[in-house]
Design an enzyme around this catalytic site. Structure first.
Site, mmCIF file in Angstrom:
data_model
loop_
_atom_site.group_PDB
_atom_site.id
_atom_site.type_symbol
_atom_site.label_atom_id
_atom_site.label_comp_id
_atom_site.label_asym_id
_atom_site.label_seq_id
_atom_site.Cartn_x
_atom_site.Cartn_y
_atom_site.Cartn_z
ATOM 1 N N PRO A 1 11.548 24.170 16.325
ATOM 2 C CA PRO A 1 10.646 23.064 16.005
ATOM 3 C C PRO A 1 11.164 21.741 16.558
ATOM 4 C CG PRO A 1 11.943 23.674 14.072
ATOM 5 C CD PRO A 1 12.235 24.696 15.131
ATOM 6 N N HIS B 1 21.094 21.051 13.029
ATOM 7 C CA HIS B 1 19.993 20.196 13.499
ATOM 8 C C HIS B 1 20.272 19.655 14.892
ATOM 9 C CE1 HIS B 1 16.238 18.394 11.880
ATOM 10 N NE2 HIS B 1 16.420 17.502 12.830
ATOM 11 N N ASP C 1 20.394 28.441 15.555
ATOM 12 C CA ASP C 1 20.135 27.644 16.748
ATOM 13 C C ASP C 1 21.322 26.754 17.053
ATOM 14 O OD1 ASP C 1 19.995 25.314 15.213
ATOM 15 O OD2 ASP C 1 17.895 24.922 15.619
ATOM 16 N N ARG D 1 21.932 28.347 26.042
ATOM 17 C CA ARG D 1 21.587 27.955 27.403
ATOM 18 C C ARG D 1 21.415 29.158 28.334
ATOM 19 N NH1 ARG D 1 20.945 24.362 24.518
ATOM 20 N NH2 ARG D 1 21.826 22.260 24.587
#
Length: 342
Positions: free
Chosen positions: A87, A236, A267, A271
């Protein structure tokens, strides 16, 4: 579509808010939050990549794994890969404003759907952020997951009901957004939730509930005890508290503490497909990818998002074959080799 062209267009469109660096590690944008960087020194952004880099993959080629199965089912939805779009909101002040919130999240949700996976949307001080995400999810017949900020209880309950009407696969709360000052400045304060408040939110919806922002084993236990269907181990993206550990550093202990209780997502710093495989070996069921997909959305629209997700999937499949891993649903921690000194 080719990666070089996608990145070139994205760099122009993002107007310096994201430099589209050769390696997205937070160095060039440290302290730029709002913006694309990490809070303060940017340490909590970079440490996500460093924590993943602390593990190597053990290469094995004498086995019977000829192809890799990257498919799984999450929240009742069959997916082609254990990689979801994280998100993200705040196009105007984080990404330069060349796109509207609806255009941006539409590209994320549409691209994820085209790649055979789920896209997530977020919440923010501007109601257009959550509204745009719900509209994008509804347009894809509910193929997405909205996340709500840890607002006051009544506000959360109202947004939960709206999430249900979109037909979403699940709904989440990014409790790691509890320190976002911009929300308070806009008259919409956020704060930590007590276990009882969290349980009340979980019980207020018929959708599977995801708690994002778990960084310790005890809070993982609290989340599942409150009735959550899933957690996201996440700091975050390093954007709310400086000097946290990386997600890969805390994931194994969290996974051990709540094994069998529900879905474990993670998360931070993904990469490559190899990064995805590392997270699965450390105890995750699937991963969320954020900043790289901003480049995809600005550089190539929904097609760019799908292109990058499919590239990650292909890299994951290749790494699985070369470690003797047949399925993402059964990844052994034995494929990992901690760097000396760990």
């Amino acid at each position: 579509m080719d990666l070089a062209t996608l990145r070139k267009i994205a760099k122009e469109e993002l107007k310096g808010y994201c430099r589209v660096c050769p390696v997205c590690d937070g160095r060039a944008c440290a302290g730029e939050a709002p913006g694309m960087g990490g809070m303060g020194t940017g340490s909590a952004f970079g440490v996500n990549l460093a924590a993943l880099g602390a593990y190597h993959l053990n290469m094995r080629t004498l086995h019977d794994v000829k192809s890799a199965d990257t498919s799984l089912t999450l929240f009742g939805r069959p997916l082609t890969m254990p990689i979801l779009a994280a998100p993200m909101t705040g196009v105007a002040y984080n990404m330069g404003g060349r796109l509207t919130e609806r255009d941006f999240i539409g590209r994320i949700i549409d691209g994820a759907t085209a790649a055979g996976t789920l896209g997530c949307c977020g919440d923010g001080a501007d109601p257009a952020m959550f509204d745009s995400g719900l509209a994008a999810i509804a347009a894809q017949n509910g193929h997405g997951i909205p996340f709500i900020k840890p607002r006051g209880q009544e506000a959360v309950l109202a947004l939960l009901k709206r999430a249900e009407t979109s037909g979403a696969a699940a709904v989440g709360m990014d409790v790691d957004g509890a320190g976002l000052a911009v929300m308070a400045l806009k008259g919409q304060p956020v704060s930590p939730k007590t276990p009882a408040e969290l349980a009340a939110c979980v019980q207020a919806t018929t959708l599977p509930f995801i708690v994002k922002g778990i960084m310790t084993p005890d809070e993982a236990v609290i989340a599942f005890d409150a009735g959550a269907a899933a957690i996201v181990v996440s700091n975050h993206g390093g954007r709310v508290l400086d000097h946290t550990p990386g997600a890969a550093a805390v994931l194994p202990a969290i996974a051990r503490a709540v094994a069998g209780k529900g879905v474990i997502l993670v998360d931070g710093g993904v990469r490559s497909g190899a990064d995805v495989l590392k997270y699965l070996a450390l105890g995750a069921d699937a991963v969320l990818v954020g900043r790289p997909l901003v480049v995809g959305a600005f550089g190539g629209g929904a097609e760019g998002v799908a292109f990058l997700l499919q590239q990650l999937q292909a890299q994951l499949a290749a790494a699985m074959v070369l470690t003797g891993t047949a399925s993402v649903r059964d990844v052994s921690p034995a494929i990992l080799s901690p760097r000396p000194g760990l």
